[in-house]
Design a protein around this motif. Sequence first.
Motif, PDB file in Angstrom:
ATOM      1  N   GLU A 143       0.820  -1.115  -0.001  1.00 49.05           N
ATOM      2  CA  GLU A 143       0.004   0.107  -0.100  1.00 49.05           C
ATOM      3  C   GLU A 143       0.842   1.380  -0.134  1.00 49.05           C
ATOM      4  O   GLU A 143       0.468   2.263  -0.572  1.00 49.05           O
ATOM      5  CB  GLU A 143      -0.815   0.086   1.447  1.00 49.05           C
ATOM      6  CG  GLU A 143      -1.798   1.064   1.434  1.00 49.05           C
ATOM      7  CD  GLU A 143      -2.838   1.201   2.540  1.00 49.05           C
ATOM      8  OE1 GLU A 143      -3.512   2.152   2.665  1.00 49.05           O
ATOM      9  OE2 GLU A 143      -2.607   0.258   3.329  1.00 49.05           O
ATOM     10  N   GLN A 144       1.869   1.093   0.606  1.00 48.40           N
ATOM     11  CA  GLN A 144       2.854   2.482   0.864  1.00 48.40           C
ATOM     12  C   GLN A 144       3.594   2.636  -0.380  1.00 48.40           C
ATOM     13  O   GLN A 144       3.596   3.641  -0.881  1.00 48.40           O
ATOM     14  CB  GLN A 144       3.924   2.372   1.837  1.00 48.40           C
ATOM     15  CG  GLN A 144       3.403   2.107   3.284  1.00 48.40           C
ATOM     16  CD  GLN A 144       4.151   1.963   4.682  1.00 48.40           C
ATOM     17  OE1 GLN A 144       5.463   1.884   4.212  1.00 48.40           O
ATOM     18  NE2 GLN A 144       3.774   1.926   5.857  1.00 48.40           N
ATOM     19  N   GLU A 145       4.067   1.398  -1.071  1.00 49.38           N
ATOM     20  CA  GLU A 145       4.651   1.585  -2.249  1.00 49.38           C
ATOM     21  C   GLU A 145       3.549   2.059  -3.310  1.00 49.38           C
ATOM     22  O   GLU A 145       4.168   2.809  -4.493  1.00 49.38           O
ATOM     23  CB  GLU A 145       5.127   0.003  -2.729  1.00 49.38           C
ATOM     24  CG  GLU A 145       5.843   0.016  -3.985  1.00 49.38           C
ATOM     25  CD  GLU A 145       6.356  -1.459  -4.354  1.00 49.38           C
ATOM     26  OE1 GLU A 145       6.827  -1.651  -5.425  1.00 49.38           O
ATOM     27  OE2 GLU A 145       6.455  -2.287  -3.437  1.00 49.38           O
ATOM     28  N   LEU A 146       2.529   1.610  -3.450  1.00 48.76           N
ATOM     29  CA  LEU A 146       1.428   2.117  -4.440  1.00 48.76           C
ATOM     30  C   LEU A 146       1.296   3.553  -4.330  1.00 48.76           C
ATOM     31  O   LEU A 146       0.981   4.468  -5.205  1.00 48.76           O
ATOM     32  CB  LEU A 146       0.398   1.486  -4.329  1.00 48.76           C
ATOM     33  CG  LEU A 146       0.079  -0.213  -4.912  1.00 48.76           C
ATOM     34  CD1 LEU A 146      -1.001  -1.015  -4.752  1.00 48.76           C
ATOM     35  CD2 LEU A 146       0.512  -0.434  -6.482  1.00 48.76           C
ATOM     36  N   THR A 147       1.069   3.878  -3.051  1.00 46.25           N
ATOM     37  CA  THR A 147       0.832   5.446  -2.637  1.00 46.25           C
ATOM     38  C   THR A 147       2.196   6.078  -3.180  1.00 46.25           C
ATOM     39  O   THR A 147       1.851   7.213  -3.779  1.00 46.25           O
ATOM     40  CB  THR A 147       0.611   5.452  -1.240  1.00 46.25           C
ATOM     41  OG1 THR A 147      -0.270   4.778  -0.770  1.00 46.25           O
ATOM     42  CG2 THR A 147       0.248   7.186  -0.811  1.00 46.25           C
ATOM     43  N   ARG A 148       3.150   5.445  -2.811  1.00 46.87           N
ATOM     44  CA  ARG A 148       4.361   6.679  -3.448  1.00 46.87           C
ATOM     45  C   ARG A 148       4.277   6.679  -4.984  1.00 46.87           C
ATOM     46  O   ARG A 148       4.718   7.422  -5.556  1.00 46.87           O
ATOM     47  CB  ARG A 148       5.627   5.951  -3.018  1.00 46.87           C
ATOM     48  CG  ARG A 148       5.954   5.970  -1.417  1.00 46.87           C
ATOM     49  CD  ARG A 148       7.490   5.668  -1.267  1.00 46.87           C
ATOM     50  NE  ARG A 148       7.672   4.353  -1.290  1.00 46.87           N
ATOM     51  CZ  ARG A 148       7.721   3.270  -0.488  1.00 46.87           C
ATOM     52  NH1 ARG A 148       7.246   3.655   0.549  1.00 46.87           N
ATOM     53  NH2 ARG A 148       7.792   1.970  -0.732  1.00 46.87           N
ATOM     54  N   GLU A 149       4.124   5.525  -5.474  1.00 51.44           N
ATOM     55  CA  GLU A 149       3.989   5.495  -6.929  1.00 51.44           C
ATOM     56  C   GLU A 149       2.900   6.266  -7.556  1.00 51.44           C
ATOM     57  O   GLU A 149       3.157   7.076  -8.698  1.00 51.44           O
ATOM     58  CB  GLU A 149       3.617   3.917  -7.676  1.00 51.44           C
ATOM     59  CG  GLU A 149       4.946   3.107  -7.312  1.00 51.44           C
ATOM     60  CD  GLU A 149       4.705   1.613  -7.890  1.00 51.44           C
ATOM     61  OE1 GLU A 149       3.586   1.641  -8.419  1.00 51.44           O
ATOM     62  OE2 GLU A 149       5.560   0.762  -7.947  1.00 51.44           O
ATOM     63  N   ARG A 150       1.870   6.327  -6.845  1.00 52.13           N
ATOM     64  CA  ARG A 150       0.817   7.066  -7.443  1.00 52.13           C
ATOM     65  C   ARG A 150       0.814   8.505  -7.338  1.00 52.13           C
ATOM     66  O   ARG A 150       0.663   9.203  -8.034  1.00 52.13           O
ATOM     67  CB  ARG A 150      -0.684   6.757  -6.642  1.00 52.13           C
ATOM     68  CG  ARG A 150      -1.796   7.550  -7.144  1.00 52.13           C
ATOM     69  CD  ARG A 150      -3.125   7.270  -6.350  1.00 52.13           C
ATOM     70  NE  ARG A 150      -2.922   7.362  -5.076  1.00 52.13           N
ATOM     71  CZ  ARG A 150      -2.870   6.058  -4.040  1.00 52.13           C
ATOM     72  NH1 ARG A 150      -2.687   5.181  -4.436  1.00 52.13           N
ATOM     73  NH2 ARG A 150      -2.707   6.525  -2.768  1.00 52.13           N
ATOM     74  N   GLU A 151       1.604   8.995  -6.074  1.00 50.00           N
ATOM     75  CA  GLU A 151       2.076  10.429  -5.905  1.00 50.00           C
ATOM     76  C   GLU A 151       3.274  10.849  -6.802  1.00 50.00           C
ATOM     77  O   GLU A 151       3.010  11.686  -7.483  1.00 50.00           O
ATOM     78  CB  GLU A 151       2.682  10.455  -4.496  1.00 50.00           C
ATOM     79  CG  GLU A 151       1.468  10.490  -3.395  1.00 50.00           C
ATOM     80  CD  GLU A 151       2.018  10.622  -2.034  1.00 50.00           C
ATOM     81  OE1 GLU A 151       3.244  10.437  -1.888  1.00 50.00           O
ATOM     82  OE2 GLU A 151       1.028  10.429  -1.154  1.00 50.00           O
ATOM     83  N   ALA A 152       4.121   9.882  -6.986  1.00 48.18           N
ATOM     84  CA  ALA A 152       5.064  10.142  -8.279  1.00 48.18           C
ATOM     85  C   ALA A 152       4.545  10.461  -9.624  1.00 48.18           C
ATOM     86  O   ALA A 152       5.015  11.268 -10.339  1.00 48.18           O
ATOM     87  CB  ALA A 152       6.123   9.216  -8.125  1.00 48.18           C
ATOM     88  N   TRP A 153       3.639   9.618  -9.963  1.00 43.12           N
ATOM     89  CA  TRP A 153       2.916   9.796 -11.147  1.00 43.12           C
ATOM     90  C   TRP A 153       2.195  10.800 -11.304  1.00 43.12           C
ATOM     91  O   TRP A 153       2.198  11.414 -12.282  1.00 43.12           O
ATOM     92  CB  TRP A 153       2.184   8.174 -11.221  1.00 43.12           C
ATOM     93  CG  TRP A 153       0.992   8.327 -12.461  1.00 43.12           C
ATOM     94  CD1 TRP A 153       1.739   7.940 -13.731  1.00 43.12           C
ATOM     95  CD2 TRP A 153      -0.276   8.657 -12.669  1.00 43.12           C
ATOM     96  NE1 TRP A 153       0.582   8.025 -14.916  1.00 43.12           N
ATOM     97  CE2 TRP A 153      -0.557   8.264 -14.004  1.00 43.12           C
ATOM     98  CE3 TRP A 153      -1.223   8.957 -11.955  1.00 43.12           C
ATOM     99  CZ2 TRP A 153      -1.878   8.381 -14.362  1.00 43.12           C
ATOM    100  CZ3 TRP A 153      -2.426   9.070 -12.480  1.00 43.12           C
ATOM    101  CH2 TRP A 153      -2.837   8.874 -13.657  1.00 43.12           C
ATOM    102  N   ILE A 154       1.497  11.345 -10.249  1.00 47.16           N
ATOM    103  CA  ILE A 154       0.568  12.436 -10.131  1.00 47.16           C
ATOM    104  C   ILE A 154       1.589  13.796 -10.481  1.00 47.16           C
ATOM    105  O   ILE A 154       1.262  14.584 -11.067  1.00 47.16           O
ATOM    106  CB  ILE A 154      -0.286  12.643  -9.109  1.00 47.16           C
ATOM    107  CG1 ILE A 154      -1.366  11.426  -9.080  1.00 47.16           C
ATOM    108  CG2 ILE A 154      -0.853  13.969  -8.826  1.00 47.16           C
ATOM    109  CD1 ILE A 154      -2.207  11.593  -8.023  1.00 47.16           C
TER     110      ILE A 154
END
Length: 358
Positions: A143-154
């Motif tokens: 979940e933390q990894e997906l959150t970081r990826e989503r924030e970086a993608w945004i």
Amino acid sequence: MLTKKKKQRPRQQKLSRVILEYLVLSVLVSLFTFLFLYTTSVSIGVTYVQQRGITITQTQELVFHVWLRSICAIASILIFTVLFLFMLGQRLSYLITIIKGIGSLQESRMDYTIPLTGNDELTQLAGSINYLAASERELNRREQELTREREAWIRSLSHDIRTPLTSMLSYSELMREKLLRENQGMTQEDMLAYIDLVYSKAQQIQELSSQLTQRGNGTWENIDDIRLLFEQLAGEWEEILEDRYSCTIDLTGCESFSGQADVYALRRITDNLASNVEKYADPDAPVQLSVRSSGREVRIVQVNGKRADPGSFPPPPSSKIGIGNIQRIARIYDGRADVSDESGSFRIEILLNIRPCS
């Protein structure tokens, strides 16, 4: 042919059977203790009486045996109780360990492991709790990894949306200034060129906004002439910079061939390159862009001078988002982007591998 036998796990014992085994073992030990104490005591008593020459009646002998059995029975019961409670207490203490382990898991957010002891239901319970804790830790990590990826993608798409928007604002302001200047008109050709550029950037913003809301994987198209595509992208790059920088484009080493490409992703690369020039390049130094190909490998190189004297308008500190976006897009093409930041110049080399048409 010999086959390797799989190592079998020991068969799990039931807790009730383990307790029954403790009970039977305690009874056997207590019975052995009773018999040992009784026979030893009788032997010692008989030997003592014979050596002393003491004569005892049948009643006295019966009382002696009753008294001796009672003492041996009390000793055996004590041994049975101590031994059974000791063995049972080990499993009960392990149950307390499990309960404390659950409390530790709650306090440390599942970052704890209960030790495994024995091979019964309590051990299975502890193993199940450890498995659930490990699963929870893995879920939290993902979940933390997906959150970081989503924030970086945004952040990546937001940065790339600002880049064409800045170009639209700059050219709109330039058109306004030319129209308001005295004694200087604006030709229809210039007007159409500016409108085409603004329209192209608006389409790009629309595509990036669509990716931001839908998180799409881009649109791959079959391109008949990759060289022609890079000529168009290089032309757009030059249109953004030509009014403020001396731009040079070299496509002599790029051959014509067909392949698959995400045009909007490639445009994001050239826009980020232009944006980096606008923010950090020396306006008095030339900016060079070259595109070369070898087979299906395309190499894009941009070289520009670095702004040495920022004056009263220092460039903003680099967030590295634009370079990071270029590197991410290059990885989509199974390529890479290498940056060389020397004292007086900045060089970025982008390697892309173009897929064949489907």
